[in-house]
Design a protein around this motif. Structure first.
Motif, mmCIF file in Angstrom:
data_model
loop_
_atom_site.group_PDB
_atom_site.id
_atom_site.type_symbol
_atom_site.label_atom_id
_atom_site.label_comp_id
_atom_site.label_asym_id
_atom_site.label_seq_id
_atom_site.Cartn_x
_atom_site.Cartn_y
_atom_site.Cartn_z
ATOM 1 N N SER A 147 0.842 -1.197 0.000
ATOM 2 C CA SER A 147 0.000 0.000 0.000
ATOM 3 C C SER A 147 0.878 1.248 0.000
ATOM 4 C CB SER A 147 -0.938 0.011 1.208
ATOM 5 O OG SER A 147 -0.218 0.091 2.413
ATOM 6 N N GLN A 148 0.317 2.327 -0.489
ATOM 7 C CA GLN A 148 0.985 3.638 -0.493
ATOM 8 C C GLN A 148 -0.037 4.676 -0.068
ATOM 9 O OE1 GLN A 148 2.978 3.883 -4.590
ATOM 10 N NE2 GLN A 148 2.255 1.777 -4.456
ATOM 11 N N PHE A 149 0.404 5.658 0.708
ATOM 12 C CA PHE A 149 -0.505 6.696 1.204
ATOM 13 C C PHE A 149 0.109 8.076 1.055
ATOM 14 C CE2 PHE A 149 -2.181 2.966 3.255
ATOM 15 C CZ PHE A 149 -3.546 3.186 3.281
ATOM 16 N N TRP A 150 -0.773 9.039 0.827
ATOM 17 C CA TRP A 150 -0.377 10.441 0.709
ATOM 18 C C TRP A 150 -1.307 11.292 1.565
ATOM 19 C CZ3 TRP A 150 -0.819 6.912 -3.163
ATOM 20 C CH2 TRP A 150 0.322 6.653 -3.942
ATOM 21 N N VAL A 151 -0.829 12.483 1.915
ATOM 22 C CA VAL A 151 -1.656 13.387 2.708
ATOM 23 C C VAL A 151 -1.651 14.758 2.045
ATOM 24 C CG1 VAL A 151 0.291 13.892 4.270
ATOM 25 C CG2 VAL A 151 -2.060 14.336 5.025
ATOM 26 N N GLY A 152 -2.816 15.399 2.016
ATOM 27 C CA GLY A 152 -2.923 16.709 1.391
ATOM 28 C C GLY A 152 -3.952 17.568 2.089
ATOM 29 N N ARG A 153 -4.249 18.693 1.439
ATOM 30 C CA ARG A 153 -5.178 19.645 2.032
ATOM 31 C C ARG A 153 -6.471 19.674 1.218
ATOM 32 N NH1 ARG A 153 -5.352 24.190 5.338
ATOM 33 N NH2 ARG A 153 -6.903 25.692 4.657
ATOM 34 N N PHE A 154 -7.581 19.726 1.921
ATOM 35 C CA PHE A 154 -8.895 19.803 1.290
ATOM 36 C C PHE A 154 -9.532 21.135 1.661
ATOM 37 C CE2 PHE A 154 -13.456 19.203 1.016
ATOM 38 C CZ PHE A 154 -13.588 18.591 -0.211
ATOM 39 N N GLY A 214 0.983 16.439 -5.953
ATOM 40 C CA GLY A 214 1.989 17.006 -5.060
ATOM 41 C C GLY A 214 1.721 16.785 -3.585
ATOM 42 N N PHE A 215 0.791 15.885 -3.252
ATOM 43 C CA PHE A 215 0.595 15.540 -1.846
ATOM 44 C C PHE A 215 1.885 14.910 -1.306
ATOM 45 C CE2 PHE A 215 -4.310 14.699 -1.611
ATOM 46 C CZ PHE A 215 -4.541 15.963 -2.114
ATOM 47 N N SER A 216 2.093 15.038 -0.005
ATOM 48 C CA SER A 216 3.268 14.430 0.609
ATOM 49 C C SER A 216 3.031 12.950 0.830
ATOM 50 C CB SER A 216 3.557 15.081 1.957
ATOM 51 O OG SER A 216 3.746 16.462 1.789
ATOM 52 N N ARG A 217 4.084 12.157 0.588
ATOM 53 C CA ARG A 217 3.929 10.723 0.797
ATOM 54 C C ARG A 217 4.108 10.374 2.262
ATOM 55 N NH1 ARG A 217 7.505 6.231 -2.129
ATOM 56 N NH2 ARG A 217 8.795 6.600 -0.293
ATOM 57 N N ARG A 224 10.076 13.473 7.167
ATOM 58 C CA ARG A 224 9.021 14.184 7.882
ATOM 59 C C ARG A 224 8.095 14.877 6.881
ATOM 60 N NH1 ARG A 224 9.153 19.418 11.809
ATOM 61 N NH2 ARG A 224 9.534 20.488 9.835
ATOM 62 N N VAL A 225 6.812 14.836 7.150
ATOM 63 C CA VAL A 225 5.836 15.466 6.274
ATOM 64 C C VAL A 225 5.431 16.801 6.887
ATOM 65 C CG1 VAL A 225 3.429 15.333 5.560
ATOM 66 C CG2 VAL A 225 4.930 13.367 5.208
ATOM 67 N N ASP A 226 5.674 17.874 6.153
ATOM 68 C CA ASP A 226 5.152 19.183 6.576
ATOM 69 C C ASP A 226 3.831 19.408 5.863
ATOM 70 O OD1 ASP A 226 7.178 20.258 8.392
ATOM 71 O OD2 ASP A 226 8.494 20.100 6.642
ATOM 72 N N TRP A 227 2.855 19.856 6.585
ATOM 73 C CA TRP A 227 1.509 19.982 6.036
ATOM 74 C C TRP A 227 1.053 21.421 6.171
ATOM 75 C CZ3 TRP A 227 -3.319 21.576 7.406
ATOM 76 C CH2 TRP A 227 -4.398 21.101 6.639
ATOM 77 N N PRO A 228 0.346 22.006 5.207
ATOM 78 C CA PRO A 228 -0.025 21.380 3.931
ATOM 79 C C PRO A 228 1.072 21.481 2.886
ATOM 80 C CG PRO A 228 -0.988 23.559 4.069
ATOM 81 C CD PRO A 228 -0.222 23.350 5.348
ATOM 82 N N ALA A 229 0.980 20.604 1.889
ATOM 83 C CA ALA A 229 1.873 20.659 0.734
ATOM 84 C C ALA A 229 1.081 20.192 -0.478
ATOM 85 C CB ALA A 229 3.078 19.749 0.952
ATOM 86 N N GLY A 230 1.480 20.662 -1.633
ATOM 87 C CA GLY A 230 0.828 20.229 -2.877
ATOM 88 C C GLY A 230 -0.412 21.044 -3.174
ATOM 89 N N GLN A 231 -1.114 20.627 -4.216
ATOM 90 C CA GLN A 231 -2.326 21.338 -4.616
ATOM 91 C C GLN A 231 -3.452 21.068 -3.641
ATOM 92 O OE1 GLN A 231 -3.347 21.290 -8.908
ATOM 93 N NE2 GLN A 231 -1.498 20.078 -9.157
ATOM 94 N N VAL A 232 -4.385 22.004 -3.581
ATOM 95 C CA VAL A 232 -5.541 21.864 -2.703
ATOM 96 C C VAL A 232 -6.617 21.079 -3.439
ATOM 97 C CG1 VAL A 232 -7.367 23.141 -1.526
ATOM 98 C CG2 VAL A 232 -5.014 23.985 -1.467
ATOM 99 N N CYS A 233 -7.143 20.060 -2.796
ATOM 100 C CA CYS A 233 -8.266 19.309 -3.374
ATOM 101 C C CYS A 233 -9.571 19.982 -2.972
ATOM 102 C CB CYS A 233 -8.225 17.865 -2.868
ATOM 103 S SG CYS A 233 -9.573 16.847 -3.504
ATOM 104 N N THR A 234 -10.507 20.070 -3.903
ATOM 105 C CA THR A 234 -11.804 20.685 -3.622
ATOM 106 C C THR A 234 -12.914 19.677 -3.894
ATOM 107 O OG1 THR A 234 -12.049 21.428 -5.892
ATOM 108 C CG2 THR A 234 -10.929 22.938 -4.365
#
Ligand SMILES: [Zn+2]
Ligand SMILES: [Zn+2]
Ligand SMILES: [Zn+2]
Length: 361
Positions: A147-154, A214-217, A224-234
């Motif tokens: 499995s692979q996971f990413w985190v982003g901003r909504f 561009g979400f962080s993996r 370390r994951v700094d949040w938020p990163a990448g494009q914003v999901c809407t």
């Protein structure tokens, strides 16, 4: 046969387990009632009614799991995720990343229990072996292998919470689509937080994916994951993202695509001038005029009735798909259609007349 715990297989009495840990309701998110839907794409939406969000419960989990490893997982996730859910910038330490990825996997698996037993028996939802495999990881607090996971901003309009699982096939040019999905995508939105993952259950081989948004993996862990990163999901891009639209594998020749039985309508499905789509019964096809696809491209959507030998259905058109919204005996379905507001339109073509009601914008 007694019901057994989906995770550990115990036949101890089953308890109510929250899809989201109770702590989610205490983060300060807007708790006004929302309509909740669960279930696979394009299947009958199972109305869970208007109830405070984040409080949906399932009853397939034993007390030992509920109060044991699942509760420990929630307690560990709470301090890490709360600031991100509330939209405060933050970070996820390397040491917390496997646990957060496991939490996302657990939340997706638990939410899928809201699908009806019938849907699960029909091959929707996730295989029982997925639940047992996660249980086996309860001590290591890691997500499933492959499995692979990413985190982003909504960023959404008010309270929008979702858990979506999309079965995926690996498409290789020139080869027919496999009959069963080889992977599935998981997407969880809570407040400003969006978690996205993909899992290739055995025997499928895991394929490394790149998240083009561009979400962080998060997993497999690297830094370390700094949040938020990448494009914003809407809300507009959510469905495309949840359908693995932002995942690229290899050099782009191999594609991860939503399993067509569960999601998009293939172009080839036009038959005798009508669009053919598999009915919810999975045994028959229903048809509607292609003009409705054109209307949908122009942003106008409709509701209509169709029927197969087993059932009548209410169907809605949407930007890139149609959705079955209700199924049942013809009398009940036509009454539901009657009761819908919206102007009625008749589409005429060489196949005859097709009656629809326009959906509100
Ligand atoms: Zn259990
Ligand atoms: Zn609804
Ligand atoms: Zn049928």
């Amino acid at each position: 046969m007694p019901n057994t715990c989906v995770f550990c297989g115990s036949d101890a009495p089953l308890t109510r387990e929250h899809v989201f840990g109770k702590w989610v309701a205490k983060t300060g998110l807007d708790l006004s009632p929302l309509e909740h839907h669960a279930g696979p794409l394009n299947a009958l939406p199972r109305h869970l009614g208007n109830q405070p969000p984040y409080r949906q419960e399932v009853r397939d989990v034993c007390g030992a799991c509920n109060n044991g490893w699942m509760s420990r997982l929630e307690s560990a996730a709470q301090p890490v995720l709360t600031p991100l859910i509330l939209g405060d910038s933050g970070a996820i330490a390397v040491g917390d990343q496997p646990m957060i990825a496991m939490w996302a996997q657990k939340t997706a698996l638990t939410a899928m229990l809201l699908s009806s037993k019938e849907q699960r028996d029909n091959g929707y939802g996730l295989a029982p072996s997925e639940y047992r495999a996660l249980y086996d990881n309860r001590e290591s607090m890691t997500p499933l292998s492959g499995s692979q996971f990413w985190v982003g901003r909504f960023e959404g309009d008010g309270a929008f919470a979702a858990v979506r699982v999309t079965p995926l096939t690996v498409r290789i040019p020139g080869l027919p689509e496999p009959h069963i999905p080889q992977a599935y995508a998981m997407t969880i939105v809570l407040g400003a937080l969006i978690l996205h993952g993909v899992r290739f259950p055995p025997p499928a081989r895991s394929i490394d994916a790149v998240m083009t948004y561009g979400f962080s993996r998060l997993w497999p862990t690297s830094s370390r994951v700094d949040w938020p990163a990448g494009q914003v999901c809407t809300e507009e891009t959510f469905v495309s993202l949840a359908d693995a639209g932002m995942l690229r594998v290899g050099n782009g020749e191999i594609q991860l695509q939503p399993w067509r039985h569960a999601a998009h309508l293939p172009q080839s499905a036009i038959e005798n001038g009508m669009v053919k789509v598999r009915a919810l019964c999975h045994r028959h096809d229903v048809y509607y005029p292609p003009a409705l696809l054109q209307e949908a491209l122009n942003g106008t959507f409709y509701a209509f009735m169709v029927a197969c030998e087993c059932s009548a259905y209410i169907v809605h058109t949407d930007a890139d798909r149609i959705r079955f919204r209700a199924a049942g005996p013809p009398e009940g379905i036509s009454q539901m259609y009657e009761d819908m507001s919206g102007d009625e339109y008749i589409f005429r073509d060489r196949n005859g007349e097709f009656i629809c009601k326009q959906l509100p914008d």
